[in-house]
Write a protein that holds these residues in place. Sequence first.
Motif, mmCIF file in Angstrom:
data_model
loop_
_atom_site.group_PDB
_atom_site.id
_atom_site.type_symbol
_atom_site.label_atom_id
_atom_site.label_comp_id
_atom_site.label_asym_id
_atom_site.label_seq_id
_atom_site.Cartn_x
_atom_site.Cartn_y
_atom_site.Cartn_z
ATOM 1 N N LEU A 94 37.944 41.545 60.302
ATOM 2 C CA LEU A 94 38.372 41.384 61.682
ATOM 3 C C LEU A 94 37.712 42.474 62.513
ATOM 4 O O LEU A 94 37.017 43.349 61.994
ATOM 5 N N ALA A 95 37.939 42.450 63.815
ATOM 6 C CA ALA A 95 37.321 43.441 64.693
ATOM 7 C C ALA A 95 37.782 44.857 64.365
ATOM 8 O O ALA A 95 37.046 45.829 64.576
ATOM 9 N N ASP A 96 39.000 44.991 63.824
ATOM 10 C CA ASP A 96 39.532 46.324 63.520
ATOM 11 C C ASP A 96 39.220 46.776 62.094
ATOM 12 O O ASP A 96 39.694 47.812 61.648
ATOM 13 N N GLY A 97 38.438 45.971 61.351
ATOM 14 C CA GLY A 97 38.040 46.369 60.005
ATOM 15 C C GLY A 97 38.884 45.791 58.888
ATOM 16 O O GLY A 97 38.462 45.800 57.727
ATOM 17 N N ARG A 98 40.076 45.299 59.183
ATOM 18 C CA ARG A 98 40.871 44.648 58.140
ATOM 19 C C ARG A 98 40.172 43.373 57.692
ATOM 20 O O ARG A 98 39.448 42.747 58.469
ATOM 21 N N LEU A 99 40.413 42.979 56.433
ATOM 22 C CA LEU A 99 39.809 41.763 55.911
ATOM 23 C C LEU A 99 40.752 40.580 56.099
ATOM 24 O O LEU A 99 41.981 40.738 56.044
ATOM 25 N N ALA A 100 40.174 39.392 56.284
ATOM 26 C CA ALA A 100 40.993 38.201 56.509
ATOM 27 C C ALA A 100 41.975 37.988 55.372
ATOM 28 O O ALA A 100 43.119 37.563 55.592
ATOM 29 N N GLY A 101 41.543 38.278 54.142
ATOM 30 C CA GLY A 101 42.406 38.081 52.983
ATOM 31 C C GLY A 101 43.564 39.055 52.892
ATOM 32 O O GLY A 101 44.452 38.872 52.052
#
Length: 308
Positions: A250-257
């Motif tokens: 995501l834009a903040d670095g978290r992963l979709a999973g």
Amino acid sequence: MRHSLFAIILAALVASTAACGSGASSPSPTIVPSPSPSGDPLTDARLKFALLDRFGELWYCDPDEYPVSRGDEAEQAALHFPEIAANEEVLQAIVDWIEMEQVGAVTPEQQLFIYQAWKLLNAIVLTDSGDGRYRFDILTKSANAPAGGLRTAGVIDRFGGIEIERQEPSGEPACPICLARGTRISTPDGEAAVEELRIGDLIWTLDASGRRIAARLVAAGSAQVPTTHRVVRLVLADGRSVSASPGHPLADGRLAGEIHAGDLVDGSRVVSAELVRYGGTHTFDILPAGPTGVYWANGVRLGSTLHD
């Protein structure tokens, strides 16, 4: 050379799953390996095994390892075995190919062999060319290739005849951590499907201060995915939704999973975050010029897997 050369007769397979709402389980099917009569057309599964026999060990993105590890492979084998056993044609092709000497119920070790072969089948894509032949493009490991791999493209007919059109050294596979086909990307001229964008096209991105600006694409690509590939479908409370591979940022670095219902994504709460089968043959990603690599996909701000 075959993937594994064991001698086999599997006289019985474990039951699939019990019928929904029923206490009775299905009887164990019986498998007696016997090659198709000479000259008969081959099934899709046997065509794929013919490619492996010809070109060697497949180099692919194992869905149990990438983009996120699913844990013990034996556990995954047991989980997927009822699905494999339900397709008698595919199961028969696998049994004939891996060949083990065993009579009786399938053991966990045998389930694992079958599951590993099943994953190989799912990683190979055959495209019908409309003339009784099927196009393929596979990457196999090669000790003689500078980068360790050999990419071979060509056609195979229904009787296993193979015609090589292109063969060249290649590095490791580009594992899928990208967007689903048809994802709409925000551009100054409106929305465009991600698979239609090319290097040099203008899209909206964020600059270092967080302002939305137009920037040209400096990278755009795709990765072939196995038929087992799954994507995370994120549905937000404000009506936006997007599907991406679990490893896509995501834009903040978290992963979709890593996202769960109730989490905050791009200013809205997540209603659902479901892992679903993709159904396509390729995933896609882009990279706009600038320091962030951020873009809007179906109205949701995402990062890029192509960003350094």
